[in-house]
Scaffold this motif. Structure first.
Motif, PDB file in Angstrom:
ATOM      1  N   MET A  93      43.186  49.755  36.747  1.00 62.52           N
ATOM      2  CA  MET A  93      42.193  49.486  35.692  1.00 62.52           C
ATOM      3  C   MET A  93      40.820  49.284  36.294  1.00 62.52           C
ATOM      4  SD  MET A  93      43.970  46.660  33.243  1.00 62.52           S
ATOM      5  CE  MET A  93      45.495  46.948  32.352  1.00 62.52           C
TER       6      MET A  93
ATOM      7  N   LEU B 181      37.623  51.510  35.475  1.00 62.54           N
ATOM      8  CA  LEU B 181      36.547  50.851  34.750  1.00 62.54           C
ATOM      9  C   LEU B 181      35.284  50.753  35.587  1.00 62.54           C
ATOM     10  CD1 LEU B 181      35.921  49.621  32.077  1.00 62.54           C
ATOM     11  CD2 LEU B 181      36.809  47.437  32.891  1.00 62.54           C
TER      12      LEU B 181
ATOM     13  N   VAL C 235      31.627  52.115  34.601  1.00 64.17           N
ATOM     14  CA  VAL C 235      30.475  51.210  34.576  1.00 64.17           C
ATOM     15  C   VAL C 235      29.362  51.725  35.490  1.00 64.17           C
ATOM     16  CG1 VAL C 235      29.695  48.932  35.356  1.00 64.17           C
ATOM     17  CG2 VAL C 235      31.693  49.118  33.861  1.00 64.17           C
TER      18      VAL C 235
ATOM     19  N   LEU D 234      43.020  50.131  29.554  1.00 62.24           N
ATOM     20  CA  LEU D 234      42.134  49.555  30.571  1.00 62.24           C
ATOM     21  C   LEU D 234      42.088  48.033  30.455  1.00 62.24           C
ATOM     22  CD1 LEU D 234      39.157  52.083  30.693  1.00 62.24           C
ATOM     23  CD2 LEU D 234      40.995  51.738  32.346  1.00 62.24           C
ATOM     24  N   GLY D 235      42.894  47.502  29.553  1.00 60.31           N
ATOM     25  CA  GLY D 235      43.011  46.057  29.471  1.00 60.31           C
ATOM     26  C   GLY D 235      42.064  45.377  28.502  1.00 60.31           C
ATOM     27  N   PHE D 236      41.235  46.164  27.791  1.00 64.52           N
ATOM     28  CA  PHE D 236      40.360  45.557  26.789  1.00 64.52           C
ATOM     29  C   PHE D 236      41.209  44.904  25.707  1.00 64.52           C
ATOM     30  CE2 PHE D 236      37.330  48.702  28.505  1.00 64.52           C
ATOM     31  CZ  PHE D 236      36.196  47.908  28.626  1.00 64.52           C
TER      32      PHE D 236
ATOM     33  N   ALA E 110      31.816  46.126  29.122  1.00 65.21           N
ATOM     34  CA  ALA E 110      32.687  46.619  30.191  1.00 65.21           C
ATOM     35  C   ALA E 110      32.579  45.739  31.426  1.00 65.21           C
ATOM     36  CB  ALA E 110      32.328  48.060  30.524  1.00 65.21           C
ATOM     37  N   GLU E 111      31.364  45.294  31.717  1.00 64.90           N
ATOM     38  CA  GLU E 111      31.195  44.446  32.909  1.00 64.90           C
ATOM     39  C   GLU E 111      31.867  43.092  32.727  1.00 64.90           C
ATOM     40  OE1 GLU E 111      26.977  44.681  33.479  1.00 64.90           O
ATOM     41  OE2 GLU E 111      27.178  46.157  35.105  1.00 64.90           O
TER      42      GLU E 111
ATOM     43  N   HIS F 286      34.470  42.573  31.017  1.00 62.76           N
ATOM     44  CA  HIS F 286      35.901  42.812  31.183  1.00 62.76           C
ATOM     45  C   HIS F 286      36.271  43.013  32.652  1.00 62.76           C
ATOM     46  CE1 HIS F 286      39.910  43.945  30.508  1.00 62.76           C
ATOM     47  NE2 HIS F 286      39.749  45.230  30.681  1.00 62.76           N
ATOM     48  N   LEU F 287      35.398  43.702  33.346  1.00 66.01           N
ATOM     49  CA  LEU F 287      35.619  43.921  34.773  1.00 66.01           C
ATOM     50  C   LEU F 287      35.682  42.585  35.504  1.00 66.01           C
ATOM     51  CD1 LEU F 287      36.023  46.351  36.538  1.00 66.01           C
ATOM     52  CD2 LEU F 287      33.555  46.610  36.749  1.00 66.01           C
TER      53      LEU F 287
ATOM     54  N   ILE G 153      39.006  41.103  34.917  1.00 55.48           N
ATOM     55  CA  ILE G 153      40.006  41.782  35.744  1.00 55.48           C
ATOM     56  C   ILE G 153      39.952  41.281  37.176  1.00 55.48           C
ATOM     57  CG2 ILE G 153      40.572  43.988  36.827  1.00 55.48           C
ATOM     58  CD1 ILE G 153      39.915  45.377  34.207  1.00 55.48           C
ATOM     59  N   GLU G 154      38.730  41.150  37.685  1.00 52.61           N
ATOM     60  CA  GLU G 154      38.603  40.698  39.068  1.00 52.61           C
ATOM     61  C   GLU G 154      39.124  39.279  39.242  1.00 52.61           C
ATOM     62  OE1 GLU G 154      34.564  41.793  39.677  1.00 52.61           O
ATOM     63  OE2 GLU G 154      35.143  43.834  40.272  1.00 52.61           O
TER      64      GLU G 154
END
Lengths: 131, 131
Positions: free
Chosen positions: A100, A104, A108, B55-57, B83-84, B86-87, B90-91
């Motif tokens: 992901m 992503l 971005v 993508l996990g959204f 998106a950021e 969400h990123l 994820i991180e």
DNA sequence: TCTAGGGGTTCCAGTCATGGGAAGGTCAAG
DNA sequence: CTTGACCTTCCCATGACTGGAACCCCTAGA
């Protein structure tokens, strides 16, 4: 010990501790006034569960781990099998998240992020590009 | 198009599609017999949602992304911000999982995994060693 | 003695994103 | 005419809690 003290010392919310009792992970005694009366062993178990949960074990894993912990005749192989299965789950999840993240962050990076409407993120989601 | 065809083409279970309608992500028309009558645009939206979910959204992210997708006057900055964010999530999750993996694989490596009861995994969970 | 507060208790409902299954309507093929 | 594959709505379950309501208990201070 009342629930608040145990909660503080085990680092778990009181609500969670009540829930753990409800599902039979712990069985604290009761005082005459109806309050839960926790012993040191209860606290110890709760801390154990808390750490296992912190490593991502499910509640059912915790139940099994506790049973093994209390079984003096256990085989360490059984514990290891549980832990390895969980490790495999963690690794699978890591793979998924990394995929992901790759996709992503690619999107971005391609996006200008300005006032204009053109957006590679949206077109990326719109077309079938993301496996 | 009936729901099964859309489900197959969008790669989503029919149940999920009904749920997406229920929460207002899509609004398919209805045939006279009461069946949902999907158009190409519905299919397109569903595929979009499916990829965003992949993508996990979250669903609410998907709602926002769809709104942006349909807004010709959007600013790509808004999409990028979503998106950021969400990123970043994820991180954070990756960090957490990697920490779990490190601790757990350390414990697993230390465990003999034989018929004896001695088990560093259990003592590790029992003592306060795992941050 | 009253009262305020900070405990404690139970029970019910909600979260997120579905999945399962029941009960029943519809349709095309054999 | 029946079979079987669809479709519909509805309600319940998941995991692991979390929030809140309504109520009980206990101690300290005025």
């Amino acid at each position: 010990m009342n629930i608040k003290e145990v909660a503080d010392r085990a680092g778990l919310p009181a609500k969670t501790i009540r829930y753990y009792e409800e599902i039979g992970l712990i069985r604290p005694a009761r005082a005459e006034n109806g309050y839960r009366a926790f012993r040191e062993t209860d606290l110890h178990k709760l801390a154990f569960i808390g750490r296992a949960r912190g490593l991502g074990f499910t509640i059912e894993d915790c139940r099994a781990l506790l049973a093994l912990y209390e079984d003096q005749a256990r085989a360490s192989a059984d514990v290891k099998a549980l832990a390895e299965a969980h490790l495999t789950r963690i690794e699978a999840k890591l793979q998924e998240l990394q995929a992901m993240k790759r996709t992503l962050s690619g999107l971005v990076a391609a996006c200008a992020g300005d006032g204009r409407p053109d957006c590679p993120i949206l077109t990326g989601l719109s077309d079938s590009c993301c496996a």
